[in-house]
Design a protein around this motif. Structure first.
Motif, PDB file in Angstrom:
ATOM      1  N   ALA A 254      -8.274  -1.493  -3.280  1.00 18.10           N
ATOM      2  CA  ALA A 254      -8.938  -1.908  -4.543  1.00 18.10           C
ATOM      3  C   ALA A 254      -8.974  -3.344  -4.204  1.00 18.10           C
TER       4      ALA A 254
ATOM      5  N   VAL B 270     -14.258   0.399  -9.152  1.00 21.10           N
ATOM      6  CA  VAL B 270     -14.724  -0.860  -8.901  1.00 21.10           C
ATOM      7  C   VAL B 270     -16.127  -1.166  -9.789  1.00 21.10           C
TER       8      VAL B 270
ATOM      9  N   LEU C  23      -8.074  -7.068 -13.584  1.00 17.25           N
ATOM     10  CA  LEU C  23      -7.424  -6.137 -13.149  1.00 17.25           C
ATOM     11  C   LEU C  23      -6.681  -4.994 -14.130  1.00 17.25           C
TER      12      LEU C  23
ATOM     13  N   ALA D  84     -12.483  -5.683  -4.193  1.00 12.48           N
ATOM     14  CA  ALA D  84     -12.889  -6.294  -5.334  1.00 12.48           C
ATOM     15  C   ALA D  84     -13.546  -7.714  -4.535  1.00 12.48           C
TER      16      ALA D  84
ATOM     17  N   LEU E 274     -11.532  -4.230 -11.677  1.00 15.04           N
ATOM     18  CA  LEU E 274     -10.795  -2.873 -11.265  1.00 15.04           C
ATOM     19  C   LEU E 274     -10.046  -2.063 -12.340  1.00 15.04           C
TER      20      LEU E 274
ATOM     21  N   VAL F  18      -9.193   4.212  -8.342  1.00 16.51           N
ATOM     22  CA  VAL F  18      -9.647   2.790  -8.977  1.00 16.51           C
ATOM     23  C   VAL F  18     -10.999   2.886  -8.933  1.00 16.51           C
TER      24      VAL F  18
ATOM     25  N   TRP G 285      -1.838  -5.708  -6.960  1.00 19.59           N
ATOM     26  CA  TRP G 285      -3.255  -6.043  -6.904  1.00 19.59           C
ATOM     27  C   TRP G 285      -3.456  -7.482  -6.851  1.00 19.59           C
TER      28      TRP G 285
END
Length: 484
Positions: free
Chosen positions: A207, A191, A165, A211, A181, A189, A140
């Motif tokens: 994800a 947010v 994250l 973000a 996240l 996931v 990510w």
């Protein structure tokens, strides 16, 4: 040593409200963001300062050596680790900016000059390196970094805006990021924006893009508010309340399906709070908000060895007061078999060490002055730059912290600040030691738990013959229970 009372039992006392800060944030900012970067150097009393953003804290061995060379040839021979997993070089000369930028470009550490200050991405540092089978937040981080650098809109973010994250263990989710996240055990996931405990559930594939869209939505609301807000918590109340709904609408426009996940009302509870003024349009799969389970409460990586799934050992090492010499830094880089991971707790994860060699490597690092086990008296002790490097500092806090460090270990983290700005202080609960004048300190316990706010003690005056009493007061504050 006591400023207003005799020097007896300087143990902090409990209060029901947080101590006031020295300055109150204005509702409308009147100046631009002067946060330092790798290209925008800050003029400090000890020379110029460069702050290099490292998404997820990752540094290849080649990049680590490039930073060591820069610190040695251009700076003061040290590397400072920040509370966001970034690296600072201090003591830089007035005319070294171009050479520093060239070195960083050659090492692949400046993928975008226009975005270099907004690449503030922290990630769970042990993801994939221990036995917990959580999400691949390193993937990510790489994707989000690429999206950030490709977004012209994102270049307007403040150098203080933070992405976290979290792979599901709850470590970086507690850092007060602007966009978080948080991986869930069901593979989805959540947010989150700012301090919201509610959020929007998306797929792992969506994800990183979600973000970025959340950050861009914040920019739109910040501009509409006219407040000049740099972070989510600085939005005026009416705009802050509408952020989550605006994010959900933006994700729907981008074709990202969401489901509102409400905040859990307590440990073990299945009930969720009702959402605010409408979550906004979106193709959410459920008819209403889903109740969230209580957040995981992961701890930062402790110093010491960590067994990795591939049979190797990752070494978690902390820097005393967040500062490493070039020699210490090179020891870490040469011990690693893979990219180093700089952590938001001023530590470094050294991956890929052979199990048979791990003990000897830890011994070498300990002998070099690094923190390699949680029993070290230096563990949990932090400090800002203080004098003589910072013009605003009222004391040489690093020297004072070092003088007190061996007089009691364990308990809450303790952070020494040279002034009321408290630059780089930790999140959660910590002992707050703040210089208030020449040789004077205020000691308090700061807390972010909902029913626990703070503990405050007397102001202490540091005199050479009474340094032990200051150390006693700090040690007592680290183990003083907080009242509810």
């Amino acid at each position: 040593m006591l400023a207003a009372m005799p020097p007896t039992s300087p143990t902090p006392v409990n209060r029901d409200e947080a101590p006031p800060r020295a300055a109150v944030r204005k509702s409308v900012r009147e100046r631009g963001d002067a946060c330092p970067g790798a290209l925008r150097l800050h003029a400090a009393d000890d020379g110029r300062l460069a702050r290099l953003r490292l998404p997820a804290g990752l540094l290849t061995p080649r990049q680590a050596e490039a930073l060591a060379d820069a610190a040695e040839r251009l700076g003061d021979g040290h590397l400072d680790l920040t509370s966001r997993g970034n690296v600072q070089l201090r003591g830089l000369g007035q005319s070294c900016g171009a050479e520093l930028a060239e070195r960083l470009h050659e090492a692949g550490l400046l993928p975008s000059e226009t975005h270099e200050r907004v690449r503030n991405i922290v990630a769970s540092p042990l993801a994939g390196l221990d036995q917990l089978p959580f999400a691949d937040v390193q993937l990510w981080a790489r994707e989000l970094d690429g999206l950030l650098c490709a977004s012209a809109r994102a270049a307007a973010l403040s150098g203080r805006f933070l992405f976290a994250l979290d792979d599901g263990r709850g470590d970086v989710a507690a850092l007060g990021a602007d966009v978080t996240l948080l991986a869930r055990r069901d593979g989805s996931v959540v947010v989150r924006t700012g301090a919201n405990r509610s959020g929007l559930r998306v797929t792992p594939e969506d994800a990183p893009r979600a973000a970025l869209l959340a950050a861009e939505t914040f920019l739109t609301l910040a501009e509409a508010s006219g407040s000049g807000a740099w972070r989510v918590r600085e939005l005026p109340a009416e705009h802050g309340r509408g952020l989550e709904a605006a994010v959900r609408a933006g994700l729907a426009d981008a074709g990202i399906a969401t489901e509102y996940v409400a905040e859990a009302s307590g440990p073990g509870s299945g009930a969720g709070s009702e959402p605010g003024p409408g979550p906004g349009p979106g193709p959410g799969p459920g008819p209403g908000p889903e109740a969230s389970k209580p957040d995981p409460e992961g701890e930062p990586p402790l110093p010491g060895p960590v067994l990795s799934p591939d049979g190797t050992v990752a070494l978690s090492v902390h820097a005393r007061l967040g500062r490493l010499s070039v020699a210490q830094w090179r020891l870490l880089a040469t011990a690693a078999n893979g990219p180093l991971r700089v952590t938001p707790w001023r530590g470094v994860i050294v991956p890929g060490v052979a199990p048979a060699a791990a003990g000897a490597v830890l011994d070498r690092l300990r002998t070099a002055g690094l923190i390699t086990n949680p029993g070290s008296p230096w563990h949990g002790v932090g400090a800002c730059t203080g004098r003589p490097g910072c013009a605003k500092a009222l004391a040489d806090v690093r020297s004072d912290a070092a003088a007190a460090v061996s007089h009691g270990a364990g308990g809450l983290p303790v952070y020494w600040s040279g002034c009321a700005r408290r630059c780089g202080h930790p999140q959660g609960r910590w002992v707050d030691v703040v210089a208030t004048g020449e040789g004077r300190y205020d000691i308090s316990v700061q807390g972010e738990a909902r029913s626990i706010t703070s503990t405050t003690g007397p102001e202490l005056e540091l005199k050479p013959e009474l340094e032990l009493e200051l150390a006693d007061a700090v040690a007592a504050a680290r183990t003083t229970p907080l009242t509810r």
